[in-house]
Enzyme design. Structure first.
Site, short mmCIF file in Angstrom:
data_model
loop_
_atom_site.label_atom_id
_atom_site.label_comp_id
_atom_site.label_asym_id
_atom_site.label_seq_id
_atom_site.Cartn_x
_atom_site.Cartn_y
_atom_site.Cartn_z
CD GLU A 107 -1.92 -1.99 1.98
OE1 GLU A 107 -1.00 -1.81 2.90
OE2 GLU A 107 -2.69 -3.12 1.80
CE1 TYR A 119 7.84 0.49 -3.23
CE2 TYR A 119 5.70 2.08 -3.18
CZ TYR A 119 6.91 1.35 -2.70
OH TYR A 119 7.03 1.47 -1.07
C1 COA Z 1 10.62 6.33 -1.67
C2 COA Z 1 12.21 6.34 -1.01
C3 COA Z 1 12.02 4.79 0.00
C4 COA Z 1 13.10 6.28 -2.19
O1 COA Z 1 14.35 6.25 -1.76
P1 COA Z 1 15.69 6.44 -2.61
O2 COA Z 1 16.80 5.87 -2.02
O3 COA Z 1 15.75 7.99 -2.39
O4 COA Z 1 15.17 6.04 -3.89
P2 COA Z 1 16.25 5.58 -5.25
O5 COA Z 1 17.29 6.58 -5.21
O6 COA Z 1 16.62 4.09 -5.18
O7 COA Z 1 15.10 6.00 -6.36
C5 COA Z 1 14.74 4.90 -7.26
C6 COA Z 1 13.66 5.57 -8.20
O8 COA Z 1 12.45 5.89 -7.20
C7 COA Z 1 11.97 7.15 -7.87
N1 COA Z 1 11.94 8.42 -6.98
C8 COA Z 1 12.84 8.24 -5.66
N2 COA Z 1 12.54 9.36 -5.14
C9 COA Z 1 11.87 10.27 -5.94
C10 COA Z 1 11.37 11.55 -5.92
N3 COA Z 1 11.90 12.25 -4.81
N4 COA Z 1 10.66 12.02 -7.03
C11 COA Z 1 10.35 11.22 -8.14
N5 COA Z 1 10.80 9.89 -8.24
C12 COA Z 1 11.46 9.39 -7.19
C13 COA Z 1 12.73 7.30 -9.21
O9 COA Z 1 11.92 6.64 -10.19
C14 COA Z 1 14.01 6.70 -8.63
O10 COA Z 1 14.78 6.54 -9.87
P3 COA Z 1 15.93 7.55 -10.72
O11 COA Z 1 16.57 7.92 -9.65
O12 COA Z 1 16.31 6.86 -11.59
O13 COA Z 1 14.86 8.44 -11.19
C15 COA Z 1 12.43 7.57 -0.25
O14 COA Z 1 12.01 8.57 -0.67
C16 COA Z 1 11.87 7.42 1.16
O15 COA Z 1 12.34 6.91 2.36
N6 COA Z 1 10.42 8.19 1.18
C17 COA Z 1 9.83 8.17 2.72
C18 COA Z 1 9.40 6.63 2.96
C19 COA Z 1 8.50 6.39 1.89
O16 COA Z 1 7.68 7.18 1.32
N7 COA Z 1 8.40 4.83 1.84
C20 COA Z 1 7.57 4.48 0.77
C21 COA Z 1 6.19 3.98 1.51
S1 COA Z 1 5.10 3.17 0.41
#
Ligand code: COA
Length: 158
Positions: A107, A119
Site C-alpha cells: 500500500e 515501485y
Molecule cells: C521512496 C524512497 C524510499 C526512495 O528512496 P531513494 O533511495 O531515494 O530511491 P532511489 O534513489 O533508489 O530511487 C529509485 C527510483 O525511485 C523514484 N524516486 C525516488 N525518489 C523520487 C522523488 N523524490 N521523486 C520522483 N521519483 C523518485 C525514481 O524513479 C528513482 O529512480 P531514478 O533516480 O532513476 O529517477 C524515499 O524517498 C523515502 O524513504 N521516502 C519516505 C518513506 C516512503 O515514502 N516510503 C515508501 C512508503 S510506501
C-alpha cells in the site's frame, strides 16, 4: 566511491531504523514494532542498507503463503536519490522469488509519487484503492501489485 551493503536487520540497528522511520513517515511504527518483527513474527524479513557503518535505510517484507507484502521501506533523507531504495527493492524481490511468492503487493499513499515511481520501475501497477486508509490525514492508499515470474531481475531498465 563508497558501497552500500544490504544485510539482515539486527537488534543493534533498531534505534537507527526508528530514527529513519520517524524522519520518513508521518506515523512511524510504534517503538515495539521492530523488536517484535525481528523476534516474534516468523513471516517477517527485515533488512537494512548500511553505508560506511551507518544504517541509511531499511525495509520489511512479510512472506505469507505465496504473497510477498512490502510492509515498509525508507531511506534516510540525507541519502536519497542514490539508488539505495532500488537496492533494497532488489533484495526484497529476490527473497520473494526465492520463497516462491506468486506476487508482491503493497500500500502506498496516493500522494507519494516518489515511492510510486520506485515501485513502477519494478513492474508494480495500481490494482486498487483503500479509501481514507491513513489515520493521520485520511488519505487513500493505492494498492500496487506485481506478479513475480521465475525470471531473475527487475524491469527497471525497461
Ligand atoms: C521512496 C524512497 C524510499 C526512495 O528512496 P531513494 O533511495 O531515494 O530511491 P532511489 O534513489 O533508489 O530511487 C529509485 C527510483 O525511485 C523514484 N524516486 C525516488 N525518489 C523520487 C522523488 N523524490 N521523486 C520522483 N521519483 C523518485 C525514481 O524513479 C528513482 O529512480 P531514478 O533516480 O532513476 O529517477 C524515499 O524517498 C523515502 O524513504 N521516502 C519516505 C518513506 C516512503 O515514502 N516510503 C515508501 C512508503 S510506501
Amino acid at each position: 566511491m563508497s558501497t552500500v551493503t544490504i544485510r539482515p536487520m539486527r537488534d543493534e540497528d533498531v534505534p537507527a531504523v526508528q530514527e529513519i522511520d520517524r524522519l520518513a513517515f508521518p506515523v512511524p511504527w510504534p517503538p515495539s514494532a521492530y523488536p517484535h518483527e525481528l523476534h516474534h513474527s516468523p513471516h517477517s524479513h527485515l533488512w537494512v542498507a548500511e553505508l560506511e557503518g551507518q544504517v541509511v535505510g531499511f525495509a520489511v517484507l512479510w512472506l505469507i503463503v505465496d504473497e510477498a507484502h512490502i510492509a515498509t521501506i525508507a531511506v534516510h533523507p540525507d541519502f536519497r536519490r542514490q539508488g539505495i531504495a532500488r537496492q533494497l527493492m532488489e533484495t526484497l524481490l529476490a527473497a520473494a522469488r526465492q520463497h516462491q511468492a506468486r506476487l508482491a503487493t503493497l500500500e502506498v499513499r496516493a500522494s507519494n509519487t516518489a515511492a510510486q515511481a520506485l515501485y513502477q520501475q519494478y513492474g508494480f501497477q495500481v490494482v486498487g484503492r483503500r479509501p481514507k486508509y491513513y489515520t493521520d490525514n485520511h488519505e487513500d492508499a493505492l494498492i500496487m501489485t506485481v506478479m513475480l515470474d521465475k525470471e531473475e531481475g527487475a524491469s527497471h531498465d525497461a
